[in-house]
Design an enzyme around this catalytic site. Structure first.
Site, PDB file in Angstrom:
ATOM      1  N   LYS A 134       0.816  -1.219   0.000  1.00  0.00           N
ATOM      2  CA  LYS A 134       0.000   0.000   0.000  1.00  0.00           C
ATOM      3  C   LYS A 134       0.846   1.264   0.000  1.00  0.00           C
ATOM      4  O   LYS A 134       0.469   2.255  -0.606  1.00  0.00           O
ATOM      5  CB  LYS A 134      -0.969   0.006   1.173  1.00  0.00           C
ATOM      6  CG  LYS A 134      -0.333  -0.026   2.542  1.00  0.00           C
ATOM      7  CD  LYS A 134      -1.397  -0.122   3.624  1.00  0.00           C
ATOM      8  CE  LYS A 134      -0.792  -0.218   5.010  1.00  0.00           C
ATOM      9  NZ  LYS A 134       0.056   0.928   5.357  1.00  0.00           N
ATOM     10  N   THR A 135       1.997   1.232   0.678  1.00  0.00           N
ATOM     11  CA  THR A 135       2.874   2.402   0.675  1.00  0.00           C
ATOM     12  C   THR A 135       3.346   2.701  -0.748  1.00  0.00           C
ATOM     13  O   THR A 135       3.365   3.854  -1.192  1.00  0.00           O
ATOM     14  CB  THR A 135       4.099   2.178   1.588  1.00  0.00           C
ATOM     15  OG1 THR A 135       3.646   1.863   2.905  1.00  0.00           O
ATOM     16  CG2 THR A 135       4.978   3.419   1.640  1.00  0.00           C
TER      17      THR A 135
ATOM     18  N   ASP B 236      -3.823   7.167   4.941  1.00  0.00           N
ATOM     19  CA  ASP B 236      -3.353   5.788   5.100  1.00  0.00           C
ATOM     20  C   ASP B 236      -3.992   5.163   6.340  1.00  0.00           C
ATOM     21  O   ASP B 236      -4.387   5.871   7.265  1.00  0.00           O
ATOM     22  CB  ASP B 236      -1.823   5.812   5.238  1.00  0.00           C
ATOM     23  CG  ASP B 236      -1.214   4.424   5.123  1.00  0.00           C
ATOM     24  OD1 ASP B 236      -1.906   3.500   4.650  1.00  0.00           O
ATOM     25  OD2 ASP B 236      -0.038   4.269   5.506  1.00  0.00           O
ATOM     26  N   GLU B 237      -4.103   3.829   6.354  1.00  0.00           N
ATOM     27  CA  GLU B 237      -4.641   3.088   7.507  1.00  0.00           C
ATOM     28  C   GLU B 237      -5.996   3.667   7.948  1.00  0.00           C
ATOM     29  O   GLU B 237      -6.232   3.923   9.125  1.00  0.00           O
ATOM     30  CB  GLU B 237      -3.644   3.123   8.677  1.00  0.00           C
ATOM     31  CG  GLU B 237      -2.271   2.571   8.370  1.00  0.00           C
ATOM     32  CD  GLU B 237      -2.232   1.052   8.235  1.00  0.00           C
ATOM     33  OE1 GLU B 237      -3.322   0.427   8.232  1.00  0.00           O
ATOM     34  OE2 GLU B 237      -1.134   0.486   8.138  1.00  0.00           O
TER      35      GLU B 237
ATOM     36  N   GLN C 257      -7.413  -5.626   9.419  1.00  0.00           N
ATOM     37  CA  GLN C 257      -6.303  -5.272  10.301  1.00  0.00           C
ATOM     38  C   GLN C 257      -6.696  -4.144  11.269  1.00  0.00           C
ATOM     39  O   GLN C 257      -5.838  -3.446  11.799  1.00  0.00           O
ATOM     40  CB  GLN C 257      -5.087  -4.847   9.481  1.00  0.00           C
ATOM     41  CG  GLN C 257      -4.534  -5.960   8.595  1.00  0.00           C
ATOM     42  CD  GLN C 257      -3.282  -5.545   7.861  1.00  0.00           C
ATOM     43  OE1 GLN C 257      -2.209  -5.454   8.444  1.00  0.00           O
ATOM     44  NE2 GLN C 257      -3.412  -5.276   6.571  1.00  0.00           N
TER      45      GLN C 257
ATOM     46  N   ARG D  29       2.432 -11.295   9.852  1.00  0.00           N
ATOM     47  CA  ARG D  29       3.738 -10.643  10.057  1.00  0.00           C
ATOM     48  C   ARG D  29       4.865 -11.533   9.540  1.00  0.00           C
ATOM     49  O   ARG D  29       5.991 -11.071   9.358  1.00  0.00           O
ATOM     50  CB  ARG D  29       4.008 -10.381  11.552  1.00  0.00           C
ATOM     51  CG  ARG D  29       3.059  -9.440  12.298  1.00  0.00           C
ATOM     52  CD  ARG D  29       2.806  -8.165  11.543  1.00  0.00           C
ATOM     53  NE  ARG D  29       1.628  -8.277  10.717  1.00  0.00           N
ATOM     54  CZ  ARG D  29       1.339  -7.453   9.716  1.00  0.00           C
ATOM     55  NH1 ARG D  29       2.153  -6.458   9.417  1.00  0.00           N
ATOM     56  NH2 ARG D  29       0.242  -7.617   8.993  1.00  0.00           N
TER      57      ARG D  29
END
Length: 636
Positions: free
Chosen positions: A17-18, A209-210, A240, A574
């Protein structure tokens, strides 16, 4: 690529996503959008730094834009609030040189107020009172709003009195807490249309973001800024969303398409981090949640190893098993720094740490004192805060006799209370006031790193710590503060003094909210599943997968269970290569022994993906006493 209008990007774990946001920003600039017209907001300074670096690299590499002096605003919600309030805070009575109080500062104020009101600290504990007021602010409930909605309940009346006194104390010292950086910004924009119009025209393209982690204040702030041009792109993943306990509302991401009726939806499902098998397990777990946007992560990587699952007799044997497993991984060439042990609560780390010490396994527990929270660092920064804001009484109390200069508690109280001093007392205070005046003058004419050096010398830190071997760590931390300050020496970054110092103090204040993980290949990382969000490791060990622990015993509603499941999903994703899960038949925690069933989430992972006993075997085994000794805990 269509850039105008609202855009919702559902980005699964490890889906890049970044990179997606960075490429979108670079594309906008390539099509003629001035960089200054672009805003991108993240939740951590680390994420903002990574975003900034990616955008700059893209612009230069693709020869889109080479003037890195003028870049989009890429920062956190809180840094955005600071930026807006420095310009427009005066509209609601906020000084340009306001101080930003960290959590330690705000709890000190609350502790003093509880004493002033003569309240029982057991009935009105400082952390709970502080968190309650924080929750109010994140919901945009100020004292006036709260006063209108309380009944005659004595507890609420006392809470209102505390909240009102807390706000008065902050106002008197020209200070804002973290929550004010959002609340006050929203108030400025809602109550002053000219200020809102300025910022709406300043940023015509907005990226968040997020988005699943936004609280009400962040949600409203985003909508206010995007209301005029309606060019808002948000990135998030409800799977998430794990921070409802600190005010985040995952419903914001589900509401996005209602808020922006013509919004486009893009789903990023390819995961570039984990093996196929790990993603199969994660998908099988999260599909059991009802409140989510449907997606199915996939990977083009290798299938990978099965998920390990091991039941141990108790938490001590579980910890020794984890230590033995890490010894095995090290023998296989795995670097300790690429291994993480995740747990649901910090209290679980005690047994694991003891086992690591016994086995001589170096580790780093992500729960220690962060750089900007270390005493000597806060002491030096307090001089700067007080020099810029003479009303900052907390900083004044901190530095009045730091380093020691003969101003005892009695004299300090008399001085702070405005009581007439004797000639001898005035002489001692005069020395301190002269130091402050020199620092205040020096700040106006010099770059931040030189200012830090000047404070260290003029305040007496250099002399105080010099030659004291027991204080060597403190000396090193102060030196590191010099390294940090150099980032703001460049006028292109820091602007003219004292703006550079203001930026340094802002970064220091906002950084105390974040988890620090140093890059040390020689140390295994121990941390909670919550703290692991946004990180990745080759090997992830998830400890304590038991009912009452994971999911937590306080998760009583279906919504709370779904958040616990999302947390487990985060923990699984993770890992790049391998997941090992452990649980104990009985566990001593908080001074009590419990006998817990295996976590319900384990039964949601298909048996074909697990190496170890299946869930039925675990149910049988957990009631059986084990006969082995600690020395036998090694299966490799």
């Amino acid at each position: 690529m269509k850039t105008d209008g609202a855009l919702l990007i559902i980005a699964g774990a490890g889906s890049g996503k970044t990179k997606t946001i960075a490429h979108r920003i670079a594309y906008l600039i390539s099509k003629g959008t001035p960089p200054q017209k672009i805003l991108a907001v993240t939740f951590t300074n680390k994420a903002a730094g990574e975003m900034r670096e990616r955008v700059q690299t893209l612009l230069v590499k693709e020869k889109i834009y080479t003037n890195t002096e003028s870049m989009p605003f890429l920062g956190t919600f809180h840094s955005l609030g600071v930026y807006i309030l420095r310009r427009d805070g005066h509209r609601i009575g906020i000084s340009k040189n306001f101080s930003i109080l960290d959590e330690e500062d705000t709890r000190k104020i609350m502790r003093d107020l509880i004493q002033d009101f003569e309240l029982n600290p057991e009935s009105y504990p400082v952390p709970r009172m502080r968190n309650t007021i924080s929750g109010f602010k994140n919901e945009l409930i100020d004292t006036a709003s709260f006063a209108q909605n309380i009944d005659g309940n004595p507890y609420q009346q006392k809470l209102l009195a505390l909240y009102t006194a807390y706000e008065a104390r902050l106002q008197k010292m020209k200070g804002l807490d973290f929550d004010d950086l959002l609340l006050k910004t929203v108030i400025v924009l809602q109550d002053h249309p000219e200020a809102l119009a300025y910022w709406q025209d300043r940023w015509t393209y907005i990226h968040i973001d997020e988005y699943q982690d936004t609280n009400k204040a962040q949600y409203i702030l985003s909508r206010l800024l995007a209301a005029r041009h309606k060019n808002i792109a948000v990135v998030g993943d409800i799977d998430q969303a794990i921070y409802s306990w600190r005010g985040a509302d995952w419903r914001n991401i589900l509401q996005f398409e209602t808020d922006w009726p013509n919004a486009r939806l893009i789903t990023l499902e390819e995961n570039y981090r984990s093996t196929k098998l790990i993603l199969e397990a994660a998908n099988a777990v999260i599909v059991n949640n009802k409140e989510r946007k449907e997606k199915n992560l996939y990977s083009r990587r290798e299938r990978g190893e099965s998920i390990g699952l091991t039941l141990l007799e108790d938490e001590r044997r579980e910890a020794l098993f984890i230590a033995s497993y890490i010894e095995y991984l090290k023998a296989e060439g795995i670097k300790p720094g690429s291994i993480a042990v995740l747990f649901r609560t910090n209290a679980q780390s005690r047994a694991i740490e003891e086992a690591f010490l016994k086995k001589n396994i170096p580790y780093r527990l992500i729960a220690g004192v962060k750089f900007y929270e270390r005493k000597e660092v806060k002491d030096v920064l307090a001089y700067l805060k007080y020099a810029l804001n003479p009303d900052d009484s907390l900083s004044l109390k901190r530095i009045l006799n730091t380093p020691p200069r003969g101003i005892g508690k009695v004299l300090a109280l008399r001085y702070l209370g405005g009581i007439n001093l004797t000639t001898k007392e005035k002489d001692k205070i005069s020395v301190f006031e002269t130091i402050i005046e020199k620092i205040r003058d020096y700040i106006k004419r010099n770059k931040p790193s030189d200012v830090i050096t000047f404070v260290i010398r003029s305040a007496g830190f250099e002399k105080y710590y010099k030659g004291n071997k027991s204080e060597e760590d403190r000396v090193e931390n102060i030196k590191e503060l010099l390294s940090v300050a150099k980032k703001f020496d460049d006028p292109l970054v820091g602007g003219e003094a004292p703006e550079g110092i203001e930026k340094l103090l802002t970064e220091a204040a906002l950084s105390t909210q974040e988890t620090e993980i140093e890059d040390k290949d020689s140390q295994v990382i121990l941390l909670t599943a919550h703290a692991a969000k946004g990180l990745e490791f080759d090997i992830v060990i998830i400890a304590g997968m038991e009912e009452g622990l994971f999911p937590h015993s306080l998760s009583e509603t279906e919504s709370a269970i779904e958040e616990e499941r999302r947390l487990f999903y985060v923990a699984l994703t993770r890992a790049r290569q391998k997941v090992m899960i452990t649980l104990a038949g009985r566990r001593m925690l908080y001074g009590e022994i419990s006998f817990n069933d295996p976590s319900r989430f384990l039964s949601e992972i298909p048996d074909s993906l697990i190496a170890g006993p299946d869930i039925k075997d675990l149910q049988d085994m957990h009631n059986r006493d084990s006969e082995y000794n600690e020395e036998e805990i090694s299966i490799f």
